[in-house]
Design an enzyme around this catalytic site. Structure first.
Site, PDB file in Angstrom:
ATOM      1  CD  GLU A  82      -2.922   0.983   2.421  1.00 21.20           C
ATOM      2  OE1 GLU A  82      -3.174  -0.132   2.922  1.00 21.20           O
ATOM      3  OE2 GLU A  82      -3.435   2.036   2.837  1.00 21.20           O
ATOM      4  CE  LYS A 266      -6.199  -1.365   5.576  1.00 21.12           C
ATOM      5  NZ  LYS A 266      -5.233  -0.586   4.794  1.00 21.12           N
ATOM      6  CG  ASP A 282      -0.102 -16.959  11.864  1.00 21.94           C
ATOM      7  OD1 ASP A 282      -0.900 -16.183  11.288  1.00 21.94           O
ATOM      8  OD2 ASP A 282      -0.385 -18.134  12.153  1.00 21.94           O
ATOM      9  CG  HIS A 379      -8.393  27.582   7.503  1.00 19.01           C
ATOM     10  ND1 HIS A 379      -8.020  28.532   8.435  1.00 19.01           N
ATOM     11  CD2 HIS A 379      -7.923  28.019   6.311  1.00 19.01           C
ATOM     12  CE1 HIS A 379      -7.361  29.488   7.827  1.00 19.01           C
ATOM     13  NE2 HIS A 379      -7.280  29.195   6.544  1.00 19.01           N
TER      14      HIS A 379
HETATM   15  P1  NAD Z   1       7.740 -24.232  15.822  1.00 22.76           P
HETATM   16  O1  NAD Z   1       7.082 -25.466  16.360  1.00 22.76           O
HETATM   17  O2  NAD Z   1       8.194 -24.229  14.410  1.00 22.76           O
HETATM   18  O3  NAD Z   1       9.002 -23.841  16.721  1.00 22.76           O
HETATM   19  C1  NAD Z   1       8.995 -23.793  18.101  1.00 22.76           C
HETATM   20  C2  NAD Z   1      10.079 -24.705  18.617  1.00 22.76           C
HETATM   21  O4  NAD Z   1      11.359 -24.101  18.488  1.00 22.76           O
HETATM   22  C3  NAD Z   1       9.944 -24.997  20.087  1.00 22.76           C
HETATM   23  O5  NAD Z   1       9.036 -26.025  20.361  1.00 22.76           O
HETATM   24  C4  NAD Z   1      11.366 -25.337  20.497  1.00 22.76           C
HETATM   25  O6  NAD Z   1      11.606 -26.727  20.333  1.00 22.76           O
HETATM   26  C5  NAD Z   1      12.231 -24.631  19.472  1.00 22.76           C
HETATM   27  N1  NAD Z   1      13.030 -23.516  20.042  1.00 22.76           N
HETATM   28  C6  NAD Z   1      14.336 -23.270  19.797  1.00 22.76           C
HETATM   29  N2  NAD Z   1      14.766 -22.171  20.439  1.00 22.76           N
HETATM   30  C7  NAD Z   1      13.711 -21.687  21.144  1.00 22.76           C
HETATM   31  C8  NAD Z   1      13.520 -20.544  21.977  1.00 22.76           C
HETATM   32  N3  NAD Z   1      14.512 -19.674  22.239  1.00 22.76           N
HETATM   33  N4  NAD Z   1      12.291 -20.348  22.495  1.00 22.76           N
HETATM   34  C9  NAD Z   1      11.283 -21.177  22.228  1.00 22.76           C
HETATM   35  N5  NAD Z   1      11.402 -22.279  21.448  1.00 22.76           N
HETATM   36  C10 NAD Z   1      12.615 -22.542  20.895  1.00 22.76           C
HETATM   37  O7  NAD Z   1       6.852 -22.961  15.979  1.00 22.76           O
HETATM   38  P2  NAD Z   1       5.699 -22.532  16.949  1.00 22.76           P
HETATM   39  O8  NAD Z   1       6.105 -21.191  17.432  1.00 22.76           O
HETATM   40  O9  NAD Z   1       5.302 -23.549  17.958  1.00 22.76           O
HETATM   41  O10 NAD Z   1       4.466 -22.380  15.948  1.00 22.76           O
HETATM   42  C11 NAD Z   1       4.374 -21.284  15.080  1.00 22.76           C
HETATM   43  C12 NAD Z   1       3.714 -21.719  13.785  1.00 22.76           C
HETATM   44  O11 NAD Z   1       2.459 -22.345  14.031  1.00 22.76           O
HETATM   45  C13 NAD Z   1       3.438 -20.538  12.905  1.00 22.76           C
HETATM   46  O12 NAD Z   1       3.951 -20.830  11.627  1.00 22.76           O
HETATM   47  C14 NAD Z   1       1.902 -20.480  12.865  1.00 22.76           C
HETATM   48  O13 NAD Z   1       1.473 -19.980  11.624  1.00 22.76           O
HETATM   49  C15 NAD Z   1       1.494 -21.900  13.063  1.00 22.76           C
HETATM   50  N6  NAD Z   1       0.161 -22.188  13.600  1.00 22.76           N
HETATM   51  C16 NAD Z   1      -0.682 -21.215  14.070  1.00 22.76           C
HETATM   52  C17 NAD Z   1      -1.929 -21.554  14.573  1.00 22.76           C
HETATM   53  C18 NAD Z   1      -2.810 -20.449  15.115  1.00 22.76           C
HETATM   54  O14 NAD Z   1      -2.368 -19.322  15.264  1.00 22.76           O
HETATM   55  N7  NAD Z   1      -4.081 -20.714  15.444  1.00 22.76           N
HETATM   56  C19 NAD Z   1      -2.326 -22.883  14.624  1.00 22.76           C
HETATM   57  C20 NAD Z   1      -1.440 -23.856  14.167  1.00 22.76           C
HETATM   58  C21 NAD Z   1      -0.195 -23.514  13.659  1.00 22.76           C
END
Ligand code: NAD
Length: 388
Positions: A82, A266, A282, A379
């Site tokens: 945008e 928005k 996300d 104005h």
């Molecule tokens: P992920 O599972 O890819 O990574 C998280 C993992 O990284 C942890 O479980 C841990 O093993 C590791 N890790 C390494 N260093 C870490 C640190 N410093 N702190 C924390 N963990 C560390 O990702 P996630 O964050 O569990 O999930 C995010 C993804 O899930 C996004 O892509 C999202 O789009 C998707 N998602 C979203 C929804 C929703 O929002 N409703 C539902 C399902 C999936």
């Protein structure tokens, strides 16, 4: 490392190649990182992200200079299609800088997982049994998420919420509070909810249907505030005090009226989503959480407040911000990794605070433009009345 100032006068006028050079010098980008500015993701990496990939889809990556957040200089990477958003945010960051920049904060990164229990014969007794077994239930999750636990995160507690009047009858909802450290945490929380389900069925004598995180991550809020000296809002045409009064009145409109609040919020997401996309977040999850939060008292409202205080226009934005700097897209997208490098490799809370500052900057820019237009029209009307 002490970073150079993010005030980059003239950045706007440079051709893109020279802007890339200026950015590379500012953020000490190596040649691989510079190459990633031109797109980054290839088909093989895209295959790691989603199904049925047939190509790649590009959007502009821009930089908003001038950001001073908690005393530290930032160039903000923004991905957005945008026009005007990047210029407006840069301008608003310059205004906020005149009052010391943005001051931010955040909660610990605690997510909520939900488990839905159906056909529970005695909801009160089930709640008591679940809460009495809390320590044991959490201990049962010990083996999961060793990395998050090693970093000081993991399951924190349970809450039980009876929903007695739903279209499908009564149900018992169990919340798992889970500190996900630097991850957004959806996968970690979902796995933990799945692991808890059998024990909850036994304790409640009901059956578990849904086991999934809530995107209303209101235990994981971030906030940003700024104070702009009224004189900094002066322009050739308008007095700063009049612009500030217009901004306060415009914000009051969005606090009171959902039709206006939707547009107001928005605009905030023009800033937050652009920075969220650049850093691989996300953004649907962020938006879902923030819009639900904006309606938390049953009335959808502006996420910001603005008031005049001691010669300053003072603004504040607060919203749930479930963001991660590990996992998800941060693993697979080279441009996302460069964006996080440009931001100085913040942790998840730091990134949430930067996104809050981005949202507040965009809101300041939008309200200032709208208020000035209103002042201009007022104005002109006055002027015309005087002429006739
Ligand atoms: P992920 O599972 O890819 O990574 C998280 C993992 O990284 C942890 O479980 C841990 O093993 C590791 N890790 C390494 N260093 C870490 C640190 N410093 N702190 C924390 N963990 C560390 O990702 P996630 O964050 O569990 O999930 C995010 C993804 O899930 C996004 O892509 C999202 O789009 C998707 N998602 C979203 C929804 C929703 O929002 N409703 C539902 C399902 C999936």
């Amino acid at each position: 490392m002490i970073r150079p100032s993010s005030r980059l006068p003239g950045f706007y006028h440079l051709p893109p190649q020279q802007r890339q050079d200026a950015l590379a010098a500012w953020a000490a980008l190596d040649s691989e990182q510079q190459a990633a500015l031109a797109g980054g993701l290839d088909l093989a990496a895209a295959e790691q992200l989603v199904e049925n990939v047939v190509g790649l889809y590009a959007l502009p990556l821009a930089i908003a200079p001038n950001f001073l957040i908690d005393g530290r200089d930032y160039l903000l990477p923004l991905v957005i299609e945008e026009p005007s958003v990047v210029a407006a945010m840069s301008n608003a960051a310059r205004l906020a800088r005149a009052g010391g920049g943005f001051h931010t904060g955040s909660d610990e990164p605690v997510m909520i997982g939900q488990m839905q229990l159906l056909d529970v014969p005695d909801p009160d007794a089930a709640r008591d049994r679940i809460l009495a077994a809390q320590a044991e239930l959490l201990a049962g999750l010990q083996g999961l998420h060793p990395t998050i636990r090693r970093l000081g995160g993991g399951p924190l507690g349970l809450e039980v919420r009876p929903l007695l009047h739903t279209p499908a009858g009564p149900m018992l909802i169990v919340h798992l509070l889970f500190d996900t450290r630097d991850a957004m945490g959806a996968n970690a929380v979902n796995t933990a909810c799945e692991a808890l389900a059998p024990a909850l069925e036994t304790l409640s004598r009901g059956r578990v249907l849904l086991r999934i995180l809530s995107n209303l991550s209101d235990r994981r809020r971030a906030w940003a505030a700024c104070r702009v000296p009224l004189a900094a809002l002066d322009s050739e045409t308008f007095a700063g005090a009049a612009v500030a009064q217009g901004i306060v009145a415009a914000n009051a409109f969005a606090l009171a009226d959902p039709y206006r609040a939707a547009t107001h919020n928005k605009g905030i997401f023009n800033g937050i989503d652009a920075a969220a996309l650049a850093t691989g977040q996300d953004w649907r999850a962020i938006e879902a959480g923030a819009h639900a939060y904006a309606a938390r008292d049953g009335h959808y409202r502006a996420l910001t407040t603005w008031q005049i205080e001691a010669g300053h226009l003072a603004g504040r934005l607060e919203l749930p911000l479930a963001v991660g700097v590990v996992g998800g897209m941060t693993r697979h997208h080279p441009t996302v990794r460069v964006a996080l490098h440009i931001l100085g490799h913040p942790d998840a809370r730091g990134l949430a605070q930067i996104l809050a500052a981005a949202g507040l900057a965009q809101n300041l820019a939008a309200l200032r433009a709208l208020a000035a237009e209103g002042i201009q029209q007022g104005h002109m009307a006055l002027h015309q009345r005087r002429q006739t």
